[in-house]
Design a protein around this motif. Structure first.
Motif, PDB file in Angstrom:
ATOM      1  N   UNK A   1      13.115  72.081  72.067  1.00  0.00           N
ATOM      2  CA  UNK A   1      13.854  70.953  71.501  1.00  0.00           C
ATOM      3  C   UNK A   1      15.033  71.441  70.661  1.00  0.00           C
ATOM      4  N   UNK A   2      14.840  72.526  69.925  1.00  0.00           N
ATOM      5  CA  UNK A   2      15.921  73.097  69.118  1.00  0.00           C
ATOM      6  C   UNK A   2      17.067  73.577  70.012  1.00  0.00           C
ATOM      7  N   UNK A   3      16.752  74.141  71.170  1.00  0.00           N
ATOM      8  CA  UNK A   3      17.790  74.584  72.105  1.00  0.00           C
ATOM      9  C   UNK A   3      18.597  73.385  72.591  1.00  0.00           C
ATOM     10  N   UNK A   4      17.920  72.286  72.925  1.00  0.00           N
ATOM     11  CA  UNK A   4      18.626  71.080  73.358  1.00  0.00           C
ATOM     12  C   UNK A   4      19.541  70.545  72.251  1.00  0.00           C
ATOM     13  N   UNK A   5      19.086  70.593  71.020  1.00  0.00           N
ATOM     14  CA  UNK A   5      19.900  70.130  69.893  1.00  0.00           C
ATOM     15  C   UNK A   5      21.121  71.027  69.710  1.00  0.00           C
ATOM     16  N   UNK A   6      20.930  72.328  69.816  1.00  0.00           N
ATOM     17  CA  UNK A   6      22.052  73.265  69.665  1.00  0.00           C
ATOM     18  C   UNK A   6      23.074  73.068  70.782  1.00  0.00           C
ATOM     19  N   UNK A   7      22.602  72.823  72.002  1.00  0.00           N
ATOM     20  CA  UNK A   7      23.528  72.574  73.117  1.00  0.00           C
ATOM     21  C   UNK A   7      24.327  71.295  72.861  1.00  0.00           C
ATOM     22  N   UNK A   8      23.668  70.258  72.364  1.00  0.00           N
ATOM     23  CA  UNK A   8      24.370  69.010  72.038  1.00  0.00           C
ATOM     24  C   UNK A   8      25.392  69.188  70.933  1.00  0.00           C
ATOM     25  N   UNK A   9      25.032  69.913  69.893  1.00  0.00           N
ATOM     26  CA  UNK A   9      25.975  70.184  68.808  1.00  0.00           C
ATOM     27  C   UNK A   9      27.137  71.049  69.286  1.00  0.00           C
ATOM     28  N   UNK A  10      26.854  71.945  70.207  1.00  0.00           N
ATOM     29  CA  UNK A  10      27.917  72.775  70.771  1.00  0.00           C
ATOM     30  C   UNK A  10      28.915  71.923  71.547  1.00  0.00           C
ATOM     31  N   UNK A  11      28.414  70.926  72.247  1.00  0.00           N
ATOM     32  CA  UNK A  11      29.305  70.024  72.979  1.00  0.00           C
ATOM     33  C   UNK A  11      30.225  69.278  72.015  1.00  0.00           C
ATOM     34  N   UNK A  12      29.673  68.819  70.902  1.00  0.00           N
ATOM     35  CA  UNK A  12      30.490  68.138  69.900  1.00  0.00           C
ATOM     36  C   UNK A  12      31.536  69.099  69.342  1.00  0.00           C
ATOM     37  N   UNK A  13      31.148  70.334  69.092  1.00  0.00           N
ATOM     38  CA  UNK A  13      32.092  71.319  68.574  1.00  0.00           C
ATOM     39  C   UNK A  13      33.209  71.592  69.577  1.00  0.00           C
ATOM     40  N   UNK A  14      32.893  71.642  70.854  1.00  0.00           N
ATOM     41  CA  UNK A  14      33.913  71.888  71.867  1.00  0.00           C
ATOM     42  C   UNK A  14      34.880  70.703  71.957  1.00  0.00           C
ATOM     43  N   UNK A  15      34.378  69.492  71.815  1.00  0.00           N
ATOM     44  CA  UNK A  15      35.252  68.314  71.796  1.00  0.00           C
ATOM     45  C   UNK A  15      36.217  68.401  70.616  1.00  0.00           C
ATOM     46  N   UNK A  16      35.703  68.756  69.445  1.00  0.00           N
ATOM     47  CA  UNK A  16      36.556  68.920  68.263  1.00  0.00           C
ATOM     48  C   UNK A  16      37.551  70.054  68.489  1.00  0.00           C
ATOM     49  N   UNK A  17      37.108  71.146  69.101  1.00  0.00           N
ATOM     50  CA  UNK A  17      37.987  72.277  69.406  1.00  0.00           C
ATOM     51  C   UNK A  17      39.146  71.847  70.304  1.00  0.00           C
ATOM     52  N   UNK A  18      38.843  71.076  71.339  1.00  0.00           N
ATOM     53  CA  UNK A  18      39.882  70.606  72.251  1.00  0.00           C
ATOM     54  C   UNK A  18      40.872  69.706  71.543  1.00  0.00           C
ATOM     55  N   UNK A  19      40.365  68.773  70.726  1.00  0.00           N
ATOM     56  CA  UNK A  19      41.261  67.870  69.992  1.00  0.00           C
ATOM     57  C   UNK A  19      42.112  68.637  68.988  1.00  0.00           C
ATOM     58  N   UNK A  20      41.522  69.604  68.321  1.00  0.00           N
ATOM     59  CA  UNK A  20      42.245  70.396  67.320  1.00  0.00           C
ATOM     60  C   UNK A  20      43.383  71.189  67.967  1.00  0.00           C
ATOM     61  N   UNK A  21      43.127  71.765  69.126  1.00  0.00           N
ATOM     62  CA  UNK A  21      44.129  72.579  69.789  1.00  0.00           C
ATOM     63  C   UNK A  21      45.111  71.757  70.605  1.00  0.00           C
ATOM     64  N   UNK A  22      44.767  70.520  70.896  1.00  0.00           N
ATOM     65  CA  UNK A  22      45.689  69.640  71.613  1.00  0.00           C
ATOM     66  C   UNK A  22      46.860  69.257  70.726  1.00  0.00           C
ATOM     67  N   UNK A  23      46.634  69.183  69.428  1.00  0.00           N
ATOM     68  CA  UNK A  23      47.688  68.825  68.474  1.00  0.00           C
ATOM     69  C   UNK A  23      48.697  69.951  68.316  1.00  0.00           C
TER      70      UNK A  23
END
Length: 68
Positions: free
Chosen positions: A45-67
């Motif tokens: 379950x912890x692995x699934x949570x980390x994968x989900x949080x990683x997805x959120x981080x990648x979305x933020x990364x894309x938005x941050x670098x898009x600017x």
């Protein structure tokens, strides 16, 4: 060029693990995470949570670098 910190690099790795797991689940009905960590449900379950949080981080990364 984009600067990747260690969190971004780990996020990409966890996203790849999650994508591989979904691919195996769809093609072969084989859950890699449950196979490896099935004996310890909390760890799986912890692995699934980390994968989900990683997805959120990648979305933020894309938005941050898009600017830039």
């Amino acid at each position: 060029m984009y600067k990747l910190n260690i969190i971004d690099k780990l996020s990409f790795i966890f996203i790849l693990v999650g994508a591989l797991n979904w691919g195996l689940l769809g093609l072969l009905n084989f859950n890699l995470v449950s196979f490896i960590f099935g004996a310890v449900p909390f760890l799986a379950r912890a692995i699934y949570i980390v994968v989900g949080l990683s997805a959120v981080n990648i979305i933020v990364f894309i938005m941050r670098n898009k600017k830039n």
